[in-house]
Design a protein around this motif. Structure first.
Motif, PDB file in Angstrom:
ATOM      1  N   MET A 107      11.852  -6.126  -5.422  1.00 32.83           N
ATOM      2  CA  MET A 107      10.524  -6.248  -4.820  1.00 32.83           C
ATOM      3  C   MET A 107      10.468  -7.503  -3.970  1.00 32.83           C
ATOM      4  O   MET A 107      10.915  -8.568  -4.385  1.00 32.83           O
ATOM      5  CB  MET A 107       9.471  -6.298  -5.925  1.00 32.83           C
ATOM      6  N   VAL A 108       9.955  -7.398  -2.780  1.00 27.02           N
ATOM      7  CA  VAL A 108       9.822  -8.547  -1.895  1.00 27.02           C
ATOM      8  C   VAL A 108       8.732  -9.479  -2.418  1.00 27.02           C
ATOM      9  O   VAL A 108       7.684  -9.039  -2.874  1.00 27.02           O
ATOM     10  CB  VAL A 108       9.433  -8.090  -0.466  1.00 27.02           C
ATOM     11  N   THR A 109       8.987 -10.763  -2.402  1.00 27.35           N
ATOM     12  CA  THR A 109       7.985 -11.754  -2.807  1.00 27.35           C
ATOM     13  C   THR A 109       7.271 -12.268  -1.580  1.00 27.35           C
ATOM     14  O   THR A 109       7.905 -12.753  -0.658  1.00 27.35           O
ATOM     15  CB  THR A 109       8.652 -12.928  -3.545  1.00 27.35           C
ATOM     16  N   VAL A 119      -4.422   6.381  -2.241  1.00 22.83           N
ATOM     17  CA  VAL A 119      -4.009   5.885  -0.931  1.00 22.83           C
ATOM     18  C   VAL A 119      -2.568   6.268  -0.656  1.00 22.83           C
ATOM     19  O   VAL A 119      -2.229   6.783   0.412  1.00 22.83           O
ATOM     20  CB  VAL A 119      -4.195   4.355  -0.848  1.00 22.83           C
ATOM     21  N   PHE A 120      -1.689   6.041  -1.627  1.00 20.89           N
ATOM     22  CA  PHE A 120      -0.285   6.346  -1.423  1.00 20.89           C
ATOM     23  C   PHE A 120      -0.030   7.851  -1.376  1.00 20.89           C
ATOM     24  O   PHE A 120       0.879   8.308  -0.681  1.00 20.89           O
ATOM     25  CB  PHE A 120       0.555   5.668  -2.498  1.00 20.89           C
ATOM     26  N   THR A 178       9.483   1.851   2.902  1.00 25.62           N
ATOM     27  CA  THR A 178       8.188   1.665   3.552  1.00 25.62           C
ATOM     28  C   THR A 178       7.072   1.495   2.522  1.00 25.62           C
ATOM     29  O   THR A 178       6.182   0.649   2.683  1.00 25.62           O
ATOM     30  CB  THR A 178       7.877   2.849   4.481  1.00 25.62           C
ATOM     31  N   LEU A 179       7.116   2.267   1.457  1.00 28.07           N
ATOM     32  CA  LEU A 179       6.107   2.125   0.409  1.00 28.07           C
ATOM     33  C   LEU A 179       6.212   0.777  -0.295  1.00 28.07           C
ATOM     34  O   LEU A 179       5.195   0.217  -0.729  1.00 28.07           O
ATOM     35  CB  LEU A 179       6.224   3.264  -0.601  1.00 28.07           C
ATOM     36  N   LEU A 180       7.428   0.238  -0.398  1.00 25.33           N
ATOM     37  CA  LEU A 180       7.579  -1.100  -0.985  1.00 25.33           C
ATOM     38  C   LEU A 180       6.877  -2.150  -0.132  1.00 25.33           C
ATOM     39  O   LEU A 180       6.250  -3.076  -0.658  1.00 25.33           O
ATOM     40  CB  LEU A 180       9.065  -1.450  -1.123  1.00 25.33           C
ATOM     41  N   ILE A 181       6.980  -2.020   1.188  1.00 26.70           N
ATOM     42  CA  ILE A 181       6.298  -2.955   2.080  1.00 26.70           C
ATOM     43  C   ILE A 181       4.782  -2.836   1.905  1.00 26.70           C
ATOM     44  O   ILE A 181       4.061  -3.843   1.851  1.00 26.70           O
ATOM     45  CB  ILE A 181       6.692  -2.691   3.547  1.00 26.70           C
ATOM     46  N   PRO A 210      10.759 -11.324   5.217  1.00 30.13           N
ATOM     47  CA  PRO A 210      10.742 -10.013   4.549  1.00 30.13           C
ATOM     48  C   PRO A 210      10.604  -8.845   5.515  1.00 30.13           C
ATOM     49  O   PRO A 210      11.221  -7.800   5.316  1.00 30.13           O
ATOM     50  CB  PRO A 210       9.553 -10.097   3.591  1.00 30.13           C
ATOM     51  N   LEU A 211       9.814  -9.006   6.582  1.00 29.56           N
ATOM     52  CA  LEU A 211       9.648  -7.888   7.510  1.00 29.56           C
ATOM     53  C   LEU A 211      10.872  -7.713   8.405  1.00 29.56           C
ATOM     54  O   LEU A 211      11.205  -6.588   8.788  1.00 29.56           O
ATOM     55  CB  LEU A 211       8.380  -8.065   8.346  1.00 29.56           C
ATOM     56  N   ASP A 212      11.569  -8.792   8.723  1.00 28.33           N
ATOM     57  CA  ASP A 212      12.836  -8.656   9.443  1.00 28.33           C
ATOM     58  C   ASP A 212      13.874  -7.957   8.566  1.00 28.33           C
ATOM     59  O   ASP A 212      14.669  -7.141   9.050  1.00 28.33           O
ATOM     60  CB  ASP A 212      13.356 -10.015   9.886  1.00 28.33           C
TER      61      ASP A 212
END
Length: 238
Positions: free
Chosen positions: A1-3, A219-220, A195-198, A108-110
């Motif tokens: 998971m991205v912090t 929403v998801f 994409t859902l993780l973002i 994180p987005l890169d």
């Protein structure tokens, strides 16, 4: 998971809800204001995402041999850049520095862009169409949490993205060579998880408990439904 590092905590009434749109069917409203990110996070992420779409599409222009396809890709890139600049202008109107708001999300987005960059140009075009479609929908759902600022962001995101030309390039390639169909269908399915993780990482809590998961589920579910329709429109299985 991205912090995700959280920026300044400004008090803004937040209500996250799915917007009314024809391709999502019935309107469903989901109120979980304690999960919505602060407005600086919302604006910074939204702005940097549009910049990322522009960057990715711009990189595709040079290796694309057909002039008409170069033009189509450049138009889609220009649309993303226009949205990026419009969000930056809004940030400046609020008295903030856009670079300060975007910088926490650069790494994180890169990394997300790199992970969804295909080995072939068609895969990367599909990546932009799918990830931008899902995340634009998600940020539109978030936008209703931020009053007038959110409404202005929603107007920006609803602007023409000019990505239909990318769809046409993809469907023409599939029509010319059936092997693309299974390859791109597999690639499209791979994109969903990243994409859902973002989208999840954009929410205020870094992890969600069972009650919070129930709140975000509609929403998801809508995001996945719209993804399936995008894939089906290209003749691909989601």
């Amino acid at each position: 998971m991205v912090t995700w590092p959280w920026q300044r905590d400004r008090t803004v009434a937040r209500t996250l809800r799915v917007r009314s749109r024809g391709d999502f069917g019935d309107v469903r409203r989901v109120d979980f204001e304690e999960l919505a990110p602060d407005i600086d996070t919302f604006l910074g992420q939204a702005a940097y995402l549009q910049l990322g779409y522009f960057e990715t599409l711009s990189e595709l222009i040079a290796p694309t041999p057909e002039l008409t396809q170069k033009e189509s890709i450049s138009v889609a890139a220009g649309a993303a850049l226009h949205k990026h600049r419009a969000i930056l202008a809004l940030i400046r109107e609020r008295g903030d520095d856009p670079l300060d708001l975007m910088l926490p999300f650069r790494e994180p987005l890169d990394a997300f862009r790199r992970s969804t960059h295909g080995a072939r140009s068609l895969e990367t075009m599909l990546s932009v169409h799918i990830t931008a479609g899902m995340l634009d929908d998600f940020y539109l759902a978030l936008s209703s949490s931020y009053g007038q600022t959110g409404r202005r962001v929603a107007d920006i995101l609803r602007g023409d993205d000019d990505r239909q030309a990318l769809v046409d390039i993809i469907t023409d390639a599939i029509a010319a060579d059936e092997q693309w169909k299974s390859l791109l269908a597999l690639w499209g399915r791979r994109l969903v998880g990243d994409t859902l993780l973002i989208a999840r990482a954009a929410l205020r809590p870094q992890t969600l408990d069972a009650a919070e998961e129930r709140k975000v589920e509609p929403v998801f579910t809508d995001l996945l439904g719209a993804h399936s329709r995008r894939m089906s429109a290209m003749g691909l299985d989601a």
